[in-house]
Design an enzyme around this catalytic site. Sequence first.
Site, PDB file in Angstrom:
ATOM      1  NE  ARG A  42      -2.744   0.206   3.287  1.00 22.65           N
ATOM      2  CZ  ARG A  42      -2.042   1.154   4.836  1.00 22.65           C
ATOM      3  NH1 ARG A  42      -1.331   1.748   4.485  1.00 22.65           N
ATOM      4  NH2 ARG A  42      -1.901  -0.245   5.810  1.00 22.65           N
ATOM      5  CE1 TYR A  97     -17.419  10.758 -15.709  1.00 26.42           C
ATOM      6  CE2 TYR A  97     -16.090  11.282 -13.529  1.00 26.42           C
ATOM      7  CZ  TYR A  97     -17.014  10.284 -14.700  1.00 26.42           C
ATOM      8  OH  TYR A  97     -17.179   9.004 -14.266  1.00 26.42           O
ATOM      9  CG  ASP A 149      -9.354  15.565 -15.337  1.00 25.52           C
ATOM     10  OD1 ASP A 149      -8.312  14.898 -16.429  1.00 25.52           O
ATOM     11  OD2 ASP A 149     -10.423  15.407 -15.048  1.00 25.52           O
ATOM     12  CE  LYS A 205     -12.250   7.879 -18.408  1.00 22.36           C
ATOM     13  NZ  LYS A 205     -12.429   7.543 -17.242  1.00 22.36           N
TER      14      LYS A 205
END
Length: 386
Positions: free
Chosen positions: A51, A103, A176, A201
């Site tokens: 992690r 978004y 972004d 994406k």
Amino acid sequence: MKNNSSNIETKLIHHAQEPDPSTGAVIPPIYQTSTYAQSAPGVHKGFEYSRTDNPTRRNLEQALAAIESGKECGCFASGMAAITTLMHTLSPGDHVICSDDVYGGTYRLFSKVMQPLGLTFDFVDFSSGVDEWTPFVGPNTKMIWIETPSNPMLKVIDLTATIAKAKQLGLCSVVDNTFASPYLQRPIELGADIVVHSTTKYLGGHSDVVGGALIYADPVQADKMRFLQNSIGAIPGPFDSWLTHRSLKTLSVRMQRHCDNAMEVASFLSTHKKVQSVIYPGLSSHPHHAIAKKQMKAFGGMISIYLNADLNKTKTFLSSLRIFTLAESLGGVESLIEHPAIMTHASLPPVERAKLGIGDSLVRLSVGIEHVQDLIEDLAQALQQI
Ligand code: PLP
């Protein structure tokens, strides 16, 4: 890295991809492990628990930092996990000015999750220039959040002017960069503090892995992100990290083809009588074409169109396509198409959708890298059905 080329095409392939020293494997192995042996308590080779850090994830993070011209990168389980972690760097009472056309999931996170926890937001049209958003700056404003080109209206925001103003006002600027990818624009080179990606994406590029990233210009600012990445724990697994890194290597050729195909598809659609209008930053009819030309290498693979059709006919068009797949998401090698009002932007309140122009006849295309003539013929036959 032995090779220190500054060209993105070379960096994409070689950065953080040295052959494995123990075997000579050209591709570093996937470190599919949760933990690491220690020779004595606290004595280890730099990794304790996956992690916190993992060699495969670290390679991806180093590659992403390099291609965005940043200093540090943290990878996450999704774009939303990255954005959620970044929001935790703020404190209750802090204020963020955000692009109005973000978004839908970002809007939902900000307005439905972060706002009730004490952050405050204003959603403003940054594409209209700095005078549009600076009146919203108050004593608690800490950050501006921009998406360019935006989703789904493909507004283009002048990065240089916006970031310069944010700097002058002492605000952190976050971009972004999911729609453009670092192949087309690199906001950190224009002064941005943080770049956000849904690596799901274009960076992942094959519609087979979900992920996100935060890239920082300043390593000191990145310390808080690193602490939160470990504390919150919304990290990607080694295999997802490896898949994303594998895809980065072809980003430049994929992206160029996405852009070339989209330009031809946009030109075709703009002459079709069943299409009311085409929104594509590469067309000279786009209101922000000049800015796009200034700050982007090419104009991207995303197109939005308004059909000359009601909702039923729009649905008929969408169901008639044979190569374009009706699906959410974007940026994969295969062409996708979707209905923002019903699909990706359903989480926006209807009044907000209406304000932005996200109506019944709006359709968003993610133009893939198939043969462009096949894509045009597919669109032509589906338009004939309405
Ligand atoms: N940012 C943009 C511009 C997006 O389009 C998306 C998803 O579509 C996200 C962030 C969220 O990313 P993810 O779906 O990987 O959580």
